[in-house]
Design an enzyme around this catalytic site. Sequence first.
Site, PDB file in Angstrom:
ATOM      1  N   SER A   1       7.674  -8.800  24.197  1.00 45.52           N
ATOM      2  CA  SER A   1       7.471  -9.340  22.725  1.00 45.52           C
ATOM      3  C   SER A   1       7.897  -8.670  21.715  1.00 45.52           C
ATOM      4  O   SER A   1       8.502  -7.508  21.766  1.00 45.52           O
ATOM      5  CB  SER A   1       5.932  -9.525  22.862  1.00 45.52           C
ATOM      6  OG  SER A   1       5.569  -9.799  21.550  1.00 45.52           O
TER       7      SER A   1
ATOM      8  N   TYR B   1      -2.950  -4.989  22.883  1.00 45.56           N
ATOM      9  CA  TYR B   1      -1.969  -5.738  23.530  1.00 45.56           C
ATOM     10  C   TYR B   1      -0.571  -5.037  23.128  1.00 45.56           C
ATOM     11  O   TYR B   1       0.347  -5.158  23.704  1.00 45.56           O
ATOM     12  CB  TYR B   1      -1.955  -7.282  22.650  1.00 45.56           C
ATOM     13  CG  TYR B   1      -0.778  -8.030  22.832  1.00 45.56           C
ATOM     14  CD1 TYR B   1      -0.325  -8.616  24.069  1.00 45.56           C
ATOM     15  CD2 TYR B   1       0.198  -8.163  21.757  1.00 45.56           C
ATOM     16  CE1 TYR B   1       0.864  -9.395  24.054  1.00 45.56           C
ATOM     17  CE2 TYR B   1       1.445  -8.839  21.944  1.00 45.56           C
ATOM     18  CZ  TYR B   1       1.633  -9.464  23.175  1.00 45.56           C
ATOM     19  OH  TYR B   1       2.721 -10.114  23.113  1.00 45.56           O
TER      20      TYR B   1
END
Length: 271
Positions: A133, A146
């Site tokens: 990501s 995260y």
Amino acid sequence: MSKKVVLVTGASSGIGFETALELKDNGFIVYGAARRTEKLKELENKGIKTLELDVTNDESMVTCVDQIIKNEGRIDILVNSAGYGSYGAIEDVPMEEARRQVEVNVFGLARMTQLVLPYMRKQHFGRIINISSVGGKVHTAFGGWYHATKFAVEGFSDCLRIEVEEFGIDVVLVEPGGIKTDWGIIAAENLKKSSSKGAYAKNALKVAESQKQIYSGNRLTDPKVIAHTITKAATVKKPKTRYLIGFAAKPIVILKRVLSDRMFDKIIKSV
């Protein structure tokens, strides 16, 4: 030459789902695996083989890989797409949930990689495509757990790339920006659940509402764009080590490089 065999984890929705479809359309033998098997029916209807897979359960992961080897005798490409976003103030998120976030996003990816590597080494060819990501390069408010997992995936993949190069195996990172999936809605709900009360409630609720608005709008990138990038990484002779793609991905990484940490923090808080 026989068709290459691909395993896509997290294939029940979003990037994994679209990737399985595109790889099938490009002539691969595709196995789409996910925990929510009822959501794999559409893939089955398109001629994709499906398997149950829980990346927090070692027996499930071993069984998944063993079944593909039994059926096909090889696994050429692994797309590690299983993952989710657990948002909440670091002080608020229960350690049980923090461990689950790491278990799914890091250890599940790592274990699946361990399981396919012996077969890839034997055939002296393989590609491990890890869905990271832009969150593995920058940080956002209330995303501590995260972002920790995605930073870990980045470092893990870089080290793995060096280790397996001599065996003809490529390791590729795909780093999506804002993608039009349920990811942001789920993250927002996790944030509200964790931090809607207490010391962080005011800002947490603002961030959760902002996430919902962004992921309900039309500015984000279609997951098919990411699927196309993954297919490119799976088919070109020499893939890039990284593909930074999707809404705001490149601009935000550039800002992170040129601004001081405190200046970047101010921009993140203002957004």
